[in-house]
Design an enzyme around this catalytic site. Structure first.
Site, PDB file in Angstrom:
ATOM      1  N   GLU A 374       0.790  -1.235   0.000  1.00  0.00           N
ATOM      2  CA  GLU A 374       0.000   0.000   0.000  1.00  0.00           C
ATOM      3  C   GLU A 374       0.820   1.281   0.000  1.00  0.00           C
ATOM      4  O   GLU A 374       0.419   2.284   0.600  1.00  0.00           O
ATOM      5  CB  GLU A 374      -0.942   0.029   1.208  1.00  0.00           C
ATOM      6  CG  GLU A 374      -1.969  -1.082   1.213  1.00  0.00           C
ATOM      7  CD  GLU A 374      -3.001  -0.937   2.315  1.00  0.00           C
ATOM      8  OE1 GLU A 374      -2.641  -0.407   3.371  1.00  0.00           O
ATOM      9  OE2 GLU A 374      -4.138  -1.341   2.116  1.00  0.00           O
ATOM     10  N   GLU A 447      -6.660  -7.906  -0.459  1.00  0.00           N
ATOM     11  CA  GLU A 447      -7.268  -7.725   0.864  1.00  0.00           C
ATOM     12  C   GLU A 447      -8.706  -7.241   0.718  1.00  0.00           C
ATOM     13  O   GLU A 447      -8.996  -6.382  -0.129  1.00  0.00           O
ATOM     14  CB  GLU A 447      -6.514  -6.671   1.693  1.00  0.00           C
ATOM     15  CG  GLU A 447      -5.145  -7.093   2.152  1.00  0.00           C
ATOM     16  CD  GLU A 447      -4.480  -6.041   3.052  1.00  0.00           C
ATOM     17  OE1 GLU A 447      -5.196  -5.363   3.811  1.00  0.00           O
ATOM     18  OE2 GLU A 447      -3.246  -5.918   2.966  1.00  0.00           O
TER      19      GLU A 447
HETATM   20  C1  GAL Z   1      -4.725  -2.839   5.011  1.00  0.00           C
HETATM   21  C2  GAL Z   1      -3.308  -3.232   5.374  1.00  0.00           C
HETATM   22  C3  GAL Z   1      -3.273  -4.389   6.357  1.00  0.00           C
HETATM   23  C4  GAL Z   1      -4.246  -4.175   7.456  1.00  0.00           C
HETATM   24  C5  GAL Z   1      -5.596  -3.988   6.863  1.00  0.00           C
HETATM   25  C6  GAL Z   1      -6.701  -3.871   7.884  1.00  0.00           C
HETATM   26  O1  GAL Z   1      -4.783  -1.560   4.527  1.00  0.00           O
HETATM   27  O2  GAL Z   1      -2.617  -3.592   4.232  1.00  0.00           O
HETATM   28  O3  GAL Z   1      -1.985  -4.555   6.861  1.00  0.00           O
HETATM   29  O4  GAL Z   1      -3.880  -3.048   8.193  1.00  0.00           O
HETATM   30  O5  GAL Z   1      -5.591  -2.830   6.088  1.00  0.00           O
HETATM   31  O6  GAL Z   1      -7.908  -3.746   7.211  1.00  0.00           O
END
Ligand code: GAL
Length: 732
Positions: A374, A447
């Site tokens: 990110e 994710e």
């Molecule tokens: C994302 C990040 C993860 C975690 C996640 C929680 O943005 O890559 O490490 O923090 O959010 O939703």
């Protein structure tokens, strides 16, 4: 001969001063065994700075007569996060970064006639100059020598590493390229090389150069089965060069990410997976082989086919087990939203190199994450990470996790965190909107869910059901989208984090398992219910059977995660409904969840609350039945170890562990979801990790128990209301 010895018995002190380098005494040091955490922490509500300090590890090495004329190396598989290694006061080197291995040659500095002292200064502060640090990150990196240490004894030609590259994989007669990374004290002409593959030996001759160099061989005409998710066949390759032996395993498979999906061995497969942090309660990263392997097994048993090692390279034991199980891996470099200065970037580039070198032989790894998770665009930096990856590995594509739309697309696969996926509104993922490109590219979602719906294992059933639904919606959407390689949800296990994340107690409750790897049942059932019911029938009503756990009383509406053809719901002994998969809402899932929103009045009367039963049928036969009590009462404290046999620890070896799960059950054997009674755990013949007096969390808890000497470990537990049996674990 090349010999590798475990080297895990150390002395430790939770402080360091420069005097420790002059005065090599063991005063104030205590005996420890690696994997070791610099400081054990409570389950939650601790200060994350507690593990951020400089500590010192020390060990005596007595020169052995058989080491005369031999070369001696020390190899560390992971130290969090900066290690300065000294032998008899001489600085051998400094390794920055918690997640990659490093080694130093000891040979010239070893005393033959007196004790040698090896000292490691371990800096576990979040140093701005080392990835992933420099800014806030949503996880903790703990501290200490948390992965194994080895002592390697070699002759003049030291084989540092070996890369195995399967070629012509889809042909009948396959090839294998074998590349040895050598470090030789002298040039050797016509060195004899024997390569054993699948019990067949081939001989070669190689010219070894002085210093660091490589030699390459190609085995052709190989008969080998393909490595796949369902049939993960591994082949051991043993190479002997002038008497030095190195072994590793490989698998034959091809990997392709295309605009219309992901292909393994030319077969299109929808990737469906979870992200994994490698942290555990109390000891952070310091867990040995069996626990690492167990994580891979837990994930594989869910039926997912890919895991992302967020956000760093993970244990070789975890990766080995993924190889054996056919669980695909997306591995990535350490980092979180932040890119540091030029020096920092140099370390990140080194991380790309080390990650690929260490992971090279794992057939399970299908994608290299070469962007900082990110992070913003940084064109030149990412040109370089991609260049290094492609130069080192011609067989695997690169990806890199983006969070903003229209980010620079420099990798082979456009990988993106898309938290809109899985929301109730069922937003369709438009890849061209995300990429800003006018054509389709290989596109993977890395994710979803996570912070969009944090869920504790003991939240009300409505909250837990919502977590489950988001996972179901997300994967459903992914299955239906032919231009999507797949989706990896956030995340597998809850993990420790800084106070700025999660509810402030230093735990991020984003897992579909808690930190103890105990399932948040409804969300895990979303995955398990996609398994073949003939292999494992699954039936999980997403409700705590009661009249008052959810808004507006009662138990409706209710989702049921199941792979049965249909499920019958009984209120008392009256059948309420026969339920079928809700295919209209979940057209993409193999086994759509079921939905119940009303029950006939003759069957259900709110103030005449009764037991409930759910009966699942496959091919017309009952395959699973669940019964829930109208008035649950504590009846049993069940104790379930993951293993009944452990290995006794020999000198210098890492210790063995197993996890033991404690569950407070009601009269029908269901976990009492909201029981928080104190629990006292008794362990004899082994060592309990963490407190022996603590509390159940939503009816359950787990603890890891270390084995040491041969014998029997006896484990029992009690709460104010319940007493468990004693389980015995053999240590052999
Ligand atoms: C994302 C990040 C993860 C975690 C996640 C929680 O943005 O890559 O490490 O923090 O959010 O939703």
């Amino acid at each position: 001969m090349r010999q590798v010895f475990p080297f895990n018995d150390w002395y430790y002190k939770d402080s360091f001063s420069n005097d420790d380098l002059k005065n090599e005494s063991f005063k104030d040091f205590k005996k420890v065994t690696i994997p070791h955490t610099n400081k054990e922490i409570p389950f939650n509500y601790f200060d994350e700075k507690e593990t951020m300090f400089i500590s010192c590890y020390r060990k005596k090495i007595i020169f052995k007569p058989e080491w005369k004329d031999r070369r001696i190396f020390i190899k560390f598989y992971g130290v969090s996060s900066v290690a300065d290694v000294y032998l008899n006061g001489k600085h051998l080197g400094c390794h920055k970064g918690a997640y990659t291995a490093f080694e130093y040659e000891l040979t010239g500095y070893l005393h033959k006639d007196k004790d040698n002292i090896i000292t490691v200064k371990v800096d576990s502060t979040e140093r701005n100059d080392v990835p992933p640090f420099g800014h806030l990150i949503d996880y903790l990196c703990y501290g200490g020598i948390y992965r194994d240490v080895e002592l390697i004894v070699s002759d003049d030609i030291y084989i540092r590493d070996m890369h195995l590259t399967p070629l012509d994989v889809l042909k009948e007669n396959k090839k294998l390229a074998v590349k040895l990374y050598l470090d030789s004290l002298q040039a050797v002409k016509n060195a004899q090389v024997n390569i054993l593959f699948n019990k067949e030996n081939r001989s070669f001759i190689a010219d070894v150069k002085k210093g660091k160099n490589t030699v390459e061989f190609e085995l052709d005409d190989l008969k080998a089965d393909l490595w796949s998710i369902d049939n993960p066949v591994l082949y051991e390759v043993e190479v002997e060069l002038n008497g030095n032996i190195i072994k590793d395993k490989t698998g034959f498979r091809t990997v392709k990410f295309l605009p219309d999906g992901f292909y393994l061995n030319e077969e299109k497969i929808k990737l469906c997976g979870l992200n994994r942090h490698q942290s555990y309660p109390y000891v952070g990263y310091a867990m040995p082989k069996r626990a690492q392997e167990k994580d891979a097994e837990i994930l594989n048993d869910l039926g997912i086919n890919i895991v992302r090692t967020s956000h760093y390279p993970q244990s070789r034991y975890f990766l080995n087990r993924c190889d054996e199980l056919g669980l695909l891996v997306f591995e990535e470099i350490p980092g979180w939203q932040y890119i540091g200065d030029e020096k920092w970037k140099k370390l990140a580039l080194k991380n790309v190199e080390d990650m690929i070198n260490e992971g090279y032989n794992h057939p399970s790894i299908i994608l290299w994450g070469v962007r900082i998770n990110e992070s913003d665009n940084d064109f030149d930096f990412y040109e370089e990470t991609n260049r290094i990856a492609h130069e080192l590995d011609k067989t695997r594509p690169t990806g890199g996790v983006k969070y903003m739309e229209k980010a620079d697309f420099q990798e082979d696969v456009y990988v993106m965190n898309e938290f809109e996926l899985g929301k109730r509104e069922r937003k369709h993922i438009d890849q061209n909107m995300a990429t800003g490109l006018d054509h389709d590219v290989p596109f993977l979602i890395s994710e979803f869910v996570g912070a969009w719906h944090p869920t504790k294992r003991y939240d009300t059933s409505a909250v837990r059901a919502d977590q489950a639904l988001r996972h179901a919606y997300g994967h459903d959407e992914s299955m239906l989208d032919d231009r999507l390689c797949g989706a990896i949800a956030w995340c597998a296990f809850d993990y420790n984090t800084h106070y700025q994340f999660g509810p402030g107690d230093r735990v991020c409750y984003h897992g579909i398992f808690d930190m103890f790897r105990i399932p948040k049942k409804y969300a895990t059932a979303v995955y398990e219910s996609q398994l073949d019911p003939h292999v494992k029938p699954v039936l999980e009503p997403a409700i705590v059977w009661s009249n008052g756990d959810i808004d507006e009383c009662g138990f409706l509406p209710m989702y049921i995660f199941s792979n049965c053809d249909y499920v019958e719901f009984y209120f008392g002994d009256k059948m309420g409904r026969r339920l079928y998969p809700y295919k209209r809402l979940f057209a993409g899932l193999k086994h759509a969840p079921m939905y119940l929103d009303r029950v006939d009045r003759e069957v259900y009367n709110r103030w005449d609350w009764l037991d409930a039963s759910f009966v699942g049928y496959v091919d017309g036969k009952e395959v699973i039945r669940k019964k829930y009590a109208k008035d649950p009462m504590p009846k049993k404290l069940r104790i379930t170890p993951d293993d009944l046999k452990l290995c006794a620890r020999k000198k210098e070896e890492a210790y063995d562990v197993t996890r033991v799960v404690f569950e407070a059950l009601d009269q029908y054997g269901n976990v009492l979801d909201y029981m928080f009674d104190w629990i006292e755990i008794k362990v004899e013949g082994g060592e309990l990790i963490g407190p022996d007096k603590t509390n159940l969390q939503g009816g359950c808890l787990a603890a890891w128990v270390k084995a040491d000497k041969k014998g029997v470990i006896k484990i029992s537990a009690r709460t104010a209301k319940l007493k468990s049996d004693t389980v015995k674990i053999k240590v052999e």
